[in-house]
Design an enzyme around this catalytic site. Sequence first.
Site: not given
Length: 339
Positions: A41, A110
């Site tokens: 991430h 995402e």
Amino acid sequence: MTVPLRLGYKASAEQFTPSQLLDFGVLAEEMGFDSVFVSDHLQPWRHDGGHAPAAVPWLGALGARTSKILMGTSVLTPTFRYHPGVVAQMFATLGVMFPGRVILGVGTGEALNEVTLGLDWPDPPERFQRLKEAITLIEKLWDDERVTYDGTYYSVKDATIYDRPGPDAKVPIYIGASGPAATRLAGRIADGYITTSGKDPALYTDTLLPALREGLAKAGRPDDAIDTLIEVKVSYHPDHDTAMEKTRFWAPLALSPEEKRDVHDPMEMQRLADELPIERAASRFIVSTDPEEHVERIATYVDLGFRHLVFHDPGDDQEEFLRMYGAEILPRLRARFAE
């Protein structure tokens, strides 16, 4: 063919510093876990107390400090922040340094990781097509000495990955998916399939696993042709209220896809998650004070056909979790499914 059961550890990159996480990965090998998977991430699920170390250098450090544990991403997005050619180079290098121990887990991504960098965030169908093309390009770069490729989304000209594993030691590619299209794709072309626990049981029995079998059949592959990995979310503590409260940091996981799909700011994600009652925050986790109950509830995923279980504990004391699960849960699961 009997597929061996693998039991892994999910290194919570969003929750701990890189150094803390590295110590946990080393301890996981010592305690008998078979694998360590880490997310990649740019930003964590929540701002306060959040972390977001880059996965690739962290995997290199873990490989240098361990000797046998499998290591992989769960998952990395090879379509926006990274050009697929760069992903091919990075994981070829890891594969050369730690042969037979590296897995490239990929997914469609995402908004949290891409929008902040000013990148366009297309609808799911385009993200899916980008993932397919990225995998094709990565594999061509690993298979061929010199590649020129002009696709819909990516291109390379006279490209060579100079340091890459030989044909018998390629890095396997796993596809992470929570919907039928990407799951079918995993069955057709991937070396492994990744999904997560704690959702409606019908999603696995009626949608995802049939889609996986459909993809395998379409490619003429047997049902056991690929690794089936599920991240199993667990929270153990002798006190039930404490076991429930441990899940609070990971409440964003309980948000629906619609609630979080276009959220790119960890502060906003945190705000949405903090509005959830603790019962919903804990809903994705197996929460129990009893090790035997953990084994029974984990076993339901093995019975569904998952053969690689990667355990994610939400608490701050990961050393306690690793030692307890390594001593109490892993031996019970291995004994139960020895056949």
